[in-house]
Enzyme design. Structure first.
Site, PDB file in Angstrom:
ATOM      1  N   LYS A   1       2.361  20.029  19.122  1.00  0.00           N
ATOM      2  CA  LYS A   1       3.417  19.105  18.718  1.00  0.00           C
ATOM      3  C   LYS A   1       3.554  19.059  17.202  1.00  0.00           C
ATOM      4  O   LYS A   1       4.575  18.671  16.676  1.00  0.00           O
ATOM      5  CB  LYS A   1       3.119  17.705  19.257  1.00  0.00           C
ATOM      6  CG  LYS A   1       3.221  17.627  20.779  1.00  0.00           C
ATOM      7  CD  LYS A   1       2.684  16.304  21.292  1.00  0.00           C
ATOM      8  CE  LYS A   1       2.623  16.283  22.819  1.00  0.00           C
ATOM      9  NZ  LYS A   1       1.657  15.308  23.317  1.00  0.00           N
TER      10      LYS A   1
ATOM     11  N   LYS B   1      -8.973  18.181  14.160  1.00  0.00           N
ATOM     12  CA  LYS B   1      -8.046  17.108  13.782  1.00  0.00           C
ATOM     13  C   LYS B   1      -8.506  16.394  12.520  1.00  0.00           C
ATOM     14  O   LYS B   1      -7.687  16.029  11.683  1.00  0.00           O
ATOM     15  CB  LYS B   1      -7.895  16.097  14.927  1.00  0.00           C
ATOM     16  CG  LYS B   1      -7.000  16.597  16.039  1.00  0.00           C
ATOM     17  CD  LYS B   1      -6.559  15.441  16.909  1.00  0.00           C
ATOM     18  CE  LYS B   1      -5.648  15.918  18.024  1.00  0.00           C
ATOM     19  NZ  LYS B   1      -5.310  14.854  18.971  1.00  0.00           N
TER      20      LYS B   1
ATOM     21  N   LYS C   1      -2.468  27.795  18.977  1.00  0.00           N
ATOM     22  CA  LYS C   1      -1.808  27.291  20.189  1.00  0.00           C
ATOM     23  C   LYS C   1      -0.529  26.530  19.825  1.00  0.00           C
ATOM     24  O   LYS C   1      -0.436  25.967  18.730  1.00  0.00           O
ATOM     25  CB  LYS C   1      -2.769  26.423  21.010  1.00  0.00           C
ATOM     26  CG  LYS C   1      -3.040  25.079  20.429  1.00  0.00           C
ATOM     27  CD  LYS C   1      -3.807  24.167  21.361  1.00  0.00           C
ATOM     28  CE  LYS C   1      -3.937  22.840  20.625  1.00  0.00           C
ATOM     29  NZ  LYS C   1      -4.765  21.846  21.188  1.00  0.00           N
TER      30      LYS C   1
END
Ligand code: TYM
Length: 332
Positions: free
Chosen positions: A200, A111, A197
């Protein structure tokens, strides 16, 4: 009775990966265990959020939890920030976890790198200490079992390590939790980039299937799902990630073994069509329930208030146990 706790961030659109990897398991667990589920709004702010959007998404997430079949009469449904004990315990755990342990978290590395790539230099300290708050969410309810997708495995291992360290320093205080990761669809992959994966923040809008998407759009996304050029249906994530992802989605949606399912197909087209149909029939009742709920906001408010009260009662006891063990003077 086994205690269950899990959470979901109220950001972006909840997708098929969240549903098959986690929410479906939550709905089953509530009938067998004493279950607590929350929208983790405090985790959401580790990256900057628009305040209006955060408020709306949090409400929407709570409606979604009810729509996927979580019954507020059976389990405890709440908004994380409504139980301020989470942040209090989080600080105690930040002082128990080490800098090195936090630095090894792959989710932080991914992230923070993504933030950098998107030109946002700002990486919050909260993004770094996130796993201490997550450990607090779990340990505060004495949870034994934490139903999550595969991407949360490392956070769960850290939670156990932190609990063990705390217990050995200050005496038995916390229950050691275990991750409950589904056998099938624990990591649903992006339909366009099946080595990533489903998330969102997918690169391509065609890669992720929102659980409230209309059925035509879902069917279209499966039709366009990336496979490979060999046209051989086999369950093997290493060499056939796209096809294997479809097989595991179909397997999860129909409760069948993806490896056996592969034997039923000679063509990718039929596999894609059947996977779309299976997903649509699992999601249709969820979609219907959510529309009913959003039409009755007072009922949703009542559910949220009751959940905060129930969760707060349990959390208060654990936090005072932890503070007592650590040597805080009790306010008399
Ligand atoms: P979040 O909001 O990213 O995801 C919610 C749940 O969905 C699972 N999931 C997936 N499962 C399968 N395939 C995928 N592609 C996929 N993407 C997401 C996640 O594993 C998760 O179970 N840190 C957590 C939220 C959290 C939490 C907690 C979870 C905060 N405190 C305490 C458990 C216990 C997160 O960001 O999940």
């Amino acid at each position: 009775m086994t205690r269950v706790l899990s959470g979901i961030q109220p950001t972006g659109d909840i997708h098929l990966g969240n549903y098959l990897g986690a929410l479906r398991q939550w709905a089953l667990d509530q009938h067998e265990h004493d279950s607590f589920y929350c929208a983790v709004d405090l985790h959401a702010i580790t990256v900057q959020q628009n305040p209006e959007e955060l408020r709306a998404k949090t409400l929407e997430t709570m409606a979604t939890l009810v729509a996927v079949g979580l019954d507020p009469e059976v389990c405890t449904l709440f908004v994380q920030s409504h139980v301020p004990y989470h942040t209090e315990l989080s600080w105690l755990l930040e002082c128990t976890v080490s800098f090195g342990e936090l630095r090894r978290m792959t989710q932080f590395k991914d992230k923070s790198m993504k933030q950098g790539d998107s030109g946002q230099e700002h990486v919050s300290a909260g993004l770094f200490t996130y796993p201490a708050l997550m450990a607090a969410d779990i340990l505060i309810y004495d949870a034994d079992r934490v139903p999550v997708g595969d991407d949360q495995r490392q956070h769960l291992e850290l939670t156990r390590d932190v609990a063990e360290r705390f217990n050995s320093r200050y005496g038995e205080t916390f229950v050691l939790p275990s991750a409950a990761i589904p056998k099938i669809a624990a990591r649903v992959m992006d339909l366009q980039e099946p080595t990533n994966k489903m998330s969102k923040s997918a690169e391509s809008a065609l890669g992720a299937v929102g659980i409230f998407e209309d059925v035509e759009s879902i069917a279209k996304k499966f039709k366009r799902a990336v496979t490979d050029s060999s046209n051989e249906v086999r369950f093997d994530f290493e060499s056939k990630p796209g096809v294997s992802n479809l097989l595991s989605i179909l397997g999860a949606a129909t409760d069948r073994d993806p490896e056996l399912l592969a034997e039923d197909y000679a063509q990718y087209g039929a596999l894609k069509a059947d996977t779309a149909d299976a997903v649509i029939s699992v999601l249709e009742p969820v979609q219907l329930r959510r529309s009913e709920l959003l039409a009755d906001p007072a009922e949703l408010d009542r559910i949220i208030a009751r959940g905060a009260e129930k969760a707060g009662e349990v959390a208060a006891v654990t936090v005072s146990r932890a503070k007592e063990a650590m040597g805080f003077l009790s306010p008399s």
